[in-house]
Design a protein around this motif. Structure first.
Motif, PDB file in Angstrom:
ATOM      1  N   LEU A 112       8.883 -53.995  38.078  1.00  0.00           N
ATOM      2  CA  LEU A 112       9.905 -54.517  37.175  1.00  0.00           C
ATOM      3  C   LEU A 112       9.297 -54.730  35.798  1.00  0.00           C
ATOM      4  O   LEU A 112       8.147 -55.172  35.683  1.00  0.00           O
ATOM      5  CB  LEU A 112      10.464 -55.849  37.689  1.00  0.00           C
ATOM      6  CG  LEU A 112      11.069 -55.872  39.089  1.00  0.00           C
ATOM      7  CD1 LEU A 112      11.381 -57.306  39.497  1.00  0.00           C
ATOM      8  CD2 LEU A 112      12.333 -55.024  39.133  1.00  0.00           C
ATOM      9  N   GLU A 113      10.078 -54.485  34.754  1.00  0.00           N
ATOM     10  CA  GLU A 113       9.586 -54.708  33.392  1.00  0.00           C
ATOM     11  C   GLU A 113       9.197 -56.160  33.190  1.00  0.00           C
ATOM     12  O   GLU A 113       8.175 -56.462  32.565  1.00  0.00           O
ATOM     13  CB  GLU A 113      10.676 -54.287  32.394  1.00  0.00           C
ATOM     14  CG  GLU A 113      10.227 -54.298  30.944  1.00  0.00           C
ATOM     15  CD  GLU A 113      10.428 -55.656  30.274  1.00  0.00           C
ATOM     16  OE1 GLU A 113       9.860 -55.865  29.177  1.00  0.00           O
ATOM     17  OE2 GLU A 113      11.132 -56.512  30.851  1.00  0.00           O
ATOM     18  N   THR A 114      10.010 -57.066  33.709  1.00  0.00           N
ATOM     19  CA  THR A 114       9.728 -58.487  33.544  1.00  0.00           C
ATOM     20  C   THR A 114       8.435 -58.879  34.245  1.00  0.00           C
ATOM     21  O   THR A 114       7.647 -59.668  33.717  1.00  0.00           O
ATOM     22  CB  THR A 114      10.881 -59.322  34.113  1.00  0.00           C
ATOM     23  OG1 THR A 114      11.205 -58.830  35.439  1.00  0.00           O
ATOM     24  CG2 THR A 114      12.117 -59.210  33.253  1.00  0.00           C
ATOM     25  N   VAL A 115       8.213 -58.345  35.424  1.00  0.00           N
ATOM     26  CA  VAL A 115       6.987 -58.645  36.160  1.00  0.00           C
ATOM     27  C   VAL A 115       5.780 -58.036  35.455  1.00  0.00           C
ATOM     28  O   VAL A 115       4.722 -58.672  35.351  1.00  0.00           O
ATOM     29  CB  VAL A 115       7.088 -58.143  37.612  1.00  0.00           C
ATOM     30  CG1 VAL A 115       5.739 -58.213  38.313  1.00  0.00           C
ATOM     31  CG2 VAL A 115       8.114 -58.964  38.379  1.00  0.00           C
ATOM     32  N   ALA A 116       5.924 -56.811  34.953  1.00  0.00           N
ATOM     33  CA  ALA A 116       4.817 -56.183  34.230  1.00  0.00           C
ATOM     34  C   ALA A 116       4.411 -57.035  33.037  1.00  0.00           C
ATOM     35  O   ALA A 116       3.210 -57.258  32.793  1.00  0.00           O
ATOM     36  CB  ALA A 116       5.217 -54.784  33.775  1.00  0.00           C
ATOM     37  N   ALA A 117       5.394 -57.518  32.284  1.00  0.00           N
ATOM     38  CA  ALA A 117       5.089 -58.343  31.115  1.00  0.00           C
ATOM     39  C   ALA A 117       4.414 -59.648  31.528  1.00  0.00           C
ATOM     40  O   ALA A 117       3.436 -60.081  30.911  1.00  0.00           O
ATOM     41  CB  ALA A 117       6.369 -58.625  30.334  1.00  0.00           C
ATOM     42  N   LYS A 118       4.920 -60.277  32.579  1.00  0.00           N
ATOM     43  CA  LYS A 118       4.327 -61.531  33.041  1.00  0.00           C
ATOM     44  C   LYS A 118       2.905 -61.297  33.538  1.00  0.00           C
ATOM     45  O   LYS A 118       1.983 -62.057  33.207  1.00  0.00           O
ATOM     46  CB  LYS A 118       5.190 -62.113  34.161  1.00  0.00           C
ATOM     47  CG  LYS A 118       4.815 -63.536  34.575  1.00  0.00           C
ATOM     48  CD  LYS A 118       5.150 -64.534  33.483  1.00  0.00           C
ATOM     49  CE  LYS A 118       4.935 -65.959  33.942  1.00  0.00           C
ATOM     50  NZ  LYS A 118       5.215 -66.937  32.869  1.00  0.00           N
ATOM     51  N   GLU A 119       2.715 -60.242  34.328  1.00  0.00           N
ATOM     52  CA  GLU A 119       1.373 -59.930  34.826  1.00  0.00           C
ATOM     53  C   GLU A 119       0.424 -59.613  33.681  1.00  0.00           C
ATOM     54  O   GLU A 119      -0.746 -60.016  33.694  1.00  0.00           O
ATOM     55  CB  GLU A 119       1.437 -58.750  35.791  1.00  0.00           C
ATOM     56  CG  GLU A 119       2.098 -59.062  37.118  1.00  0.00           C
ATOM     57  CD  GLU A 119       2.204 -57.840  38.015  1.00  0.00           C
ATOM     58  OE1 GLU A 119       2.529 -58.015  39.196  1.00  0.00           O
ATOM     59  OE2 GLU A 119       1.948 -56.719  37.537  1.00  0.00           O
ATOM     60  N   GLY A 120       0.915 -58.874  32.671  1.00  0.00           N
ATOM     61  CA  GLY A 120       0.058 -58.523  31.544  1.00  0.00           C
ATOM     62  C   GLY A 120      -0.433 -59.743  30.795  1.00  0.00           C
ATOM     63  O   GLY A 120      -1.613 -59.844  30.434  1.00  0.00           O
ATOM     64  N   ALA A 121       0.484 -60.691  30.559  1.00  0.00           N
ATOM     65  CA  ALA A 121       0.104 -61.920  29.865  1.00  0.00           C
ATOM     66  C   ALA A 121      -0.880 -62.744  30.694  1.00  0.00           C
ATOM     67  O   ALA A 121      -1.883 -63.256  30.176  1.00  0.00           O
ATOM     68  CB  ALA A 121       1.348 -62.734  29.541  1.00  0.00           C
ATOM     69  N   LEU A 122      -0.607 -62.866  31.988  1.00  0.00           N
ATOM     70  CA  LEU A 122      -1.492 -63.638  32.858  1.00  0.00           C
ATOM     71  C   LEU A 122      -2.861 -62.977  32.977  1.00  0.00           C
ATOM     72  O   LEU A 122      -3.897 -63.656  32.924  1.00  0.00           O
ATOM     73  CB  LEU A 122      -0.862 -63.792  34.242  1.00  0.00           C
ATOM     74  CG  LEU A 122       0.405 -64.635  34.338  1.00  0.00           C
ATOM     75  CD1 LEU A 122       0.973 -64.577  35.755  1.00  0.00           C
ATOM     76  CD2 LEU A 122       0.143 -66.068  33.929  1.00  0.00           C
ATOM     77  N   ALA A 123      -2.876 -61.669  33.143  1.00  0.00           N
ATOM     78  CA  ALA A 123      -4.145 -60.956  33.274  1.00  0.00           C
ATOM     79  C   ALA A 123      -4.993 -61.092  32.023  1.00  0.00           C
ATOM     80  O   ALA A 123      -6.211 -61.303  32.088  1.00  0.00           O
ATOM     81  CB  ALA A 123      -3.888 -59.486  33.593  1.00  0.00           C
ATOM     82  N   ALA A 124      -4.352 -60.976  30.854  1.00  0.00           N
ATOM     83  CA  ALA A 124      -5.088 -61.110  29.596  1.00  0.00           C
ATOM     84  C   ALA A 124      -5.644 -62.517  29.441  1.00  0.00           C
ATOM     85  O   ALA A 124      -6.807 -62.698  29.033  1.00  0.00           O
ATOM     86  CB  ALA A 124      -4.183 -60.762  28.420  1.00  0.00           C
TER      87      ALA A 124
END
Length: 479
Positions: A327-339
């Motif tokens: 999901l786009e929303t999950v990708a964005a959330k994961e990207g922020a958390l991973a960074a």
């Protein structure tokens, strides 16, 4: 000496941009290396935005011809120009890419961009365009793509995916869609609404096999009523291109056999176009992950821990390339958390039970939290209720008979654990349930909350009331 950054981000989609934004917020230097799709990745270029735009055009074309109200007679057919729809979609993509991604990147002062194919040349070194870049941490966010169907004949057939289907210059008269998941069903209804004859093939015994059975059954009923044909529990035996048609031979057909049967268990179907929506693979095959000590599975999805960290503690991964929830929303959330985990301390995680998702067919499907099956697995019991749309007063006022609401609650505390909806605007309705799941609200909390009357969102309150009374014999105003 390679140029040094705090963070190198491989990719240019939702996860990558969220990571770049987080790096800038933390005052860190970052380098984004992007190739393949233009900046913005799947969502803005070939996914969420263009597909929902075309789905809405299809709705505007299809439903005026079939009004729900007697006062509107036989309806009317609006003029339709398929090429103009594709052109308008392309214009939307260009505008959204510029405003939501290119302009945003320009404002991230500590983030640089390189357009080129990236590959690892060491545990913390990435090469692109003949240059080598060094970073304290690296984040892989390269997304995923359609996986080709591993059957005889595929190499000789020009097949479509979500990208090429939205680039067609002319509307096909017929289409076969392989896969009855969210993407397959959205494209099936899109082209059916445009006027194509659509057949959907699915290996499982129902559509949307990851959703609740009641959800799958109701959506299939609605789509079949619009003329889409389903063949469930089938496997594709082979494909061929013959006389300008794509010919698909399926085995174990349990659906309507319109074409000639070749032999016991084999059925041949033909259409102008063949769209694959039955599997994905991560875009990681050319990254030389082994040189960074990063492991991936056979479909290329990178193995990460709960903090999005790979076996190499300096390399993180997020978004569709890790294969958790596409999901786009999950990708964005994961990207922020991973960074944030990469640039500070690896402590941030995401509770996927609290993430809502939707299928943008009409009616829509939306879900959050546990299914009945998952509740049975965790608690060895289930407390669930399901109501049909005719129990919702607003549905009666607008002649809407499509939909179900299903709620899953904790068997002892009565906290809402899951909500599953088929309804017009289900993707908007699901957020009340998402808050209930995230913050541990109970059935009584939902019932005690005054809802606007009449609205479809009352379906959530009605299914909550179904735990305490018979909603089929209840006045509209009962609390």
């Amino acid at each position: 000496m390679p140029k040094k950054y705090d963070l190198i981000i491989i990719g240019g989609g939702a996860a990558a941009f969220a990571a770049a934004t987080k790096a800038a917020d933390l005052g860190k230097t970052a380098l984004m290396i992007n190739s393949g799709l233009p900046l913005g990745g799947t969502c803005v270029n070939v996914g969420c935005m263009p597909s929902k735009h075309l789905l809405t055009i299809g709705d505007e074309l299809f439903y005026p011809q079939r009004p729900r109200f007697k006062a509107l007679g036989n309806g009317h057919r609006p003029p339709f120009d398929f090429a103009a729809a594709i052109k308008e979609k392309n214009e939307l993509v260009v505008t959204a890419r510029q405003s939501n991604y290119i302009n945003v990147l320009k404002n991230l002062e500590t983030v640089n961009l390189v357009e080129g194919r990236a590959r690892f040349v060491g545990p913390q070194q990435v090469a692109a365009n003949g240059e080598v870049y060094q970073a304290d941490k690296v984040l892989v966010a390269t997304g995923s793509a359609t996986k080709p169907l591993p059957v005889p004949g595929m190499e000789g057939v020009r097949w479509l995916n979500n990208v090429t289907a939205m680039e067609l210059s002319a509307l096909p008269e017929s289409m076969i869609v392989v896969g009855a998941g969210p993407l397959g069903l959205e494209f099936a209804q899109m082209f059916a609404h445009f006027g194509a004859r659509v057949t959907v093939l699915e290996a499982m015994d129902r559509i949307l096999p990851r959703e609740e059975p009641e959800i799958s059954q109701e959506l299939q009923r609605c789509l079949e009523a619009e003329g889409i044909e389903f063949h469930l529990g089938v496997t594709v035996d082979r494909v061929a291109q013959r006389n300008g048609k794509k010919v698909v031979t399926i085995r174990g057909d349990g659906g309507v056999q319109r074409q000639r049967s070749l032999a016991t268990g084999l059925t041949e179907l033909a259409a102008d176009e063949l769209l694959l929506a039955a599997g994905v693979q991560a875009n990681t095959g050319d990254l030389d992950l082994d040189k960074a000590g990063v492991k991936a599975n056979r479909n290329g999805f990178i193995q990460v821990n709960q903090y999005y960290q790979t076996d190499n503690p300096a390399v993180f991964a997020a978004g569709d390339c890790v294969g958790k929830m596409p999901l786009e929303t999950v990708a964005a959330k994961e990207g922020a958390l991973a960074a944030e985990n990469a640039l500070t301390y690896p402590v941030r995680t995401l509770n996927y039970d609290h993430v809502p998702h939707a299928v943008f067919t009409n009616p829509q499907v939306a879900s959050v939290g546990l299914t009945e099956e998952e509740e049975m697995r965790r608690f060895n019991t289930c407390a669930c209720r399901t109501i049909r749309m005719d129990a919702v007063p607003k549905a009666l006022t607008v002649n809407e008979d499509r939909g179900v609401f299903k709620m899953v609650i904790h068997p002892r505390s009565s906290k809402v654990l899951g909500m599953h909806i088929v309804s017009p605007h289900a993707a908007d309705l699901i957020h009340e349930a998402t808050l209930a799941v995230k913050f541990g609200l109970t059935v009584d909390d939902i019932i005690d909350t005054v809802h606007v009357f009449p609205t479809l969102s009352e379906g959530i309150k009605r299914v909550a009331q179904a735990f305490t009374r018979d909603v089929s014999a209840m006045a509209c105003c009962v609390e």
